[in-house]
Write an enzyme that holds these catalytic residues in place. Structure first.
Site, PDB file in Angstrom:
ATOM      1  N   LYS A   1      -1.447  -7.119   3.446  1.00 36.93           N
ATOM      2  CA  LYS A   1      -2.347  -8.263   3.227  1.00 36.93           C
ATOM      3  C   LYS A   1      -3.097  -8.627   4.503  1.00 36.93           C
ATOM      4  CE  LYS A   1       0.022 -11.391   0.127  1.00 36.93           C
ATOM      5  NZ  LYS A   1       0.742 -12.657   0.137  1.00 36.93           N
TER       6      LYS A   1
ATOM      7  N   GLU B   1      10.067 -20.186   2.422  1.00 34.15           N
ATOM      8  CA  GLU B   1      10.452 -19.661   1.118  1.00 34.15           C
ATOM      9  C   GLU B   1       9.435 -20.138   0.079  1.00 34.15           C
ATOM     10  OE1 GLU B   1      14.202 -19.833  -1.822  1.00 34.15           O
ATOM     11  OE2 GLU B   1      14.485 -20.679   0.197  1.00 34.15           O
TER      12      GLU B   1
ATOM     13  N   ASP C   1      -1.429 -16.240  -1.728  1.00 30.93           N
ATOM     14  CA  ASP C   1      -0.366 -15.905  -2.659  1.00 30.93           C
ATOM     15  C   ASP C   1      -0.991 -15.071  -3.757  1.00 30.93           C
ATOM     16  OD1 ASP C   1       2.463 -16.099  -3.012  1.00 30.93           O
ATOM     17  OD2 ASP C   1       2.042 -17.084  -4.905  1.00 30.93           O
TER      18      ASP C   1
ATOM     19  N   LYS D   1     -11.384  -0.069  -2.812  1.00 32.92           N
ATOM     20  CA  LYS D   1     -10.498  -1.117  -3.342  1.00 32.92           C
ATOM     21  C   LYS D   1     -11.013  -2.485  -2.896  1.00 32.92           C
ATOM     22  CE  LYS D   1      -6.100  -3.401  -3.192  1.00 32.92           C
ATOM     23  NZ  LYS D   1      -4.794  -3.627  -2.591  1.00 32.92           N
TER      24      LYS D   1
ATOM     25  N   HIS E   1      -9.068  -8.459  -6.191  1.00 31.17           N
ATOM     26  CA  HIS E   1      -8.829  -9.884  -6.401  1.00 31.17           C
ATOM     27  C   HIS E   1      -8.963 -10.660  -5.084  1.00 31.17           C
ATOM     28  CE1 HIS E   1      -5.408  -7.550  -5.360  1.00 31.17           C
ATOM     29  NE2 HIS E   1      -4.571  -8.546  -5.243  1.00 31.17           N
TER      30      HIS E   1
HETATM   31  P1  IMP Z   1       3.262 -12.744  -1.955  1.00 28.08           P
HETATM   32  O1  IMP Z   1       1.876 -13.250  -2.217  1.00 28.08           O
HETATM   33  O2  IMP Z   1       3.581 -12.617  -0.515  1.00 28.08           O
HETATM   34  O3  IMP Z   1       4.274 -13.487  -2.766  1.00 28.08           O
HETATM   35  O4  IMP Z   1       3.331 -11.240  -2.427  1.00 28.08           O
HETATM   36  C1  IMP Z   1       2.557 -10.822  -3.461  1.00 28.08           C
HETATM   37  C2  IMP Z   1       3.006  -9.459  -3.946  1.00 28.08           C
HETATM   38  O5  IMP Z   1       2.097  -9.100  -4.992  1.00 28.08           O
HETATM   39  C3  IMP Z   1       2.889  -8.353  -2.910  1.00 28.08           C
HETATM   40  O6  IMP Z   1       4.069  -8.119  -2.212  1.00 28.08           O
HETATM   41  C4  IMP Z   1       2.541  -7.160  -3.788  1.00 28.08           C
HETATM   42  O7  IMP Z   1       3.684  -6.653  -4.354  1.00 28.08           O
HETATM   43  C5  IMP Z   1       1.754  -7.759  -4.920  1.00 28.08           C
HETATM   44  N1  IMP Z   1       0.331  -7.645  -4.599  1.00 28.08           N
HETATM   45  C6  IMP Z   1      -0.513  -8.623  -4.209  1.00 28.08           C
HETATM   46  N2  IMP Z   1      -1.745  -8.121  -3.942  1.00 28.08           N
HETATM   47  C7  IMP Z   1      -1.635  -6.805  -4.168  1.00 28.08           C
HETATM   48  C8  IMP Z   1      -2.567  -5.740  -4.042  1.00 28.08           C
HETATM   49  O8  IMP Z   1      -3.736  -5.876  -3.649  1.00 28.08           O
HETATM   50  N3  IMP Z   1      -2.097  -4.522  -4.353  1.00 28.08           N
HETATM   51  C9  IMP Z   1      -0.832  -4.286  -4.763  1.00 28.08           C
HETATM   52  N4  IMP Z   1       0.077  -5.230  -4.882  1.00 28.08           N
HETATM   53  C10 IMP Z   1      -0.333  -6.481  -4.581  1.00 28.08           C
END
Ligand code: IMP
Length: 204
Positions: A17, A44, A73, A184, A189
């Site tokens: 990210k 968390e 998120d 990509k 998104h």
């Molecule tokens: P968080 O936002 O840190 O809770 O993590 C979101 C999770 O969603 C990530 O660890 C990925 O598993 C998944 N995710 C979010 N964006 C993407 C993306 O662009 N590609 C693939 N998986 C994603």
């Protein structure tokens, strides 16, 4: 427009990210810090929504650092699974963050209900939070982006991160995991949420 935005702290320890966000902010000449680089802990994720968790991460980072902070998120929502893994997308990969395990779980759950609908979307909510002002108030902006597509098994491609190898965006033949990052980023998104942020924060 917010002309005083000269630096942003990315409130995330997810290197995939952080890299995408750095690339997206690069054209605006903004200095980018990331939470692990300056020793800020990630809280968390206790909120029941993407927006709640994006705000929670950005608020915690803005408080700890006194810097303008950006929380992201995001997750994968599978329609036949009632939107799961959704806000639990990272947690489905277990403590070792093994997305092979997470992608296998998605496939098993779809097989278990004999799903014929493999449609899914990625969603990203960005929360930009300014440190407290003299009145103890934190200014906050929230932006959302989605990309719709379907899931395809087995996983394909080594690019990107997370669930990219099983996600094929509408109108595409290859998964996000097989796409190069420019392609990509052109449709993701996160890019769509960023376009809204950029229009509000950086555009003249
Ligand atoms: P968080 O936002 O840190 O809770 O993590 C979101 C999770 O969603 C990530 O660890 C990925 O598993 C998944 N995710 C979010 N964006 C993407 C993306 O662009 N590609 C693939 N998986 C994603």
């Amino acid at each position: 427009m917010y002309p005083n935005v000269k630096s942003v702290l990315i409130a995330s320890h997810n290197s995939g990210k952080v890299k995408e966000i750095r690339d997206l902010l690069q054209p605006f000449g903004v200095e980018v810090f990331d939470a692990s680089g300056i020793g800020i802990e990630e809280p968390e994720e206790t909120e029941p929504s993407f927006t709640g968790n994006a705000l929670l991460k950005a608020r915690a980072a803005a408080k700890a650092s006194n810097k303008l902070s950006l929380g992201d998120d995001s997750g994968l929502c599978v329609n036949a699974l009632g939107g799961q893994p959704g806000i639990y997308s990272a947690r489905w990969a277990g403590p070792s963050r093994d997305f092979g395990v997470a992608m296998a779980r998605v496939e098993q759950e779809l097989l278990a209900i004999k799903a014929s609908d493999y449609s899914a979307y990625f969603i990203c909510v960005l929360a930009l939070v300014w440190p407290e002002d003299a009145n103890g108030e934190m200014k906050e902006l929230v932006f959302e982006g989605k990309v719709h597509g379907h899931l395809r098994f087995p996983p394909k491609g080594n690019n990107g991160f997370g669930y990219d190898p099983i996600f094929v965006a509408n109108g595409q033949k290859i998964s996000f995991g097989e796409m190069d990052e420019l392609n990509k980023n052109g449709m993701s998104h996160r890019t769509k949420a960023f376009e809204k942020l950029i229009a509000e924060v950086f555009a003249d």
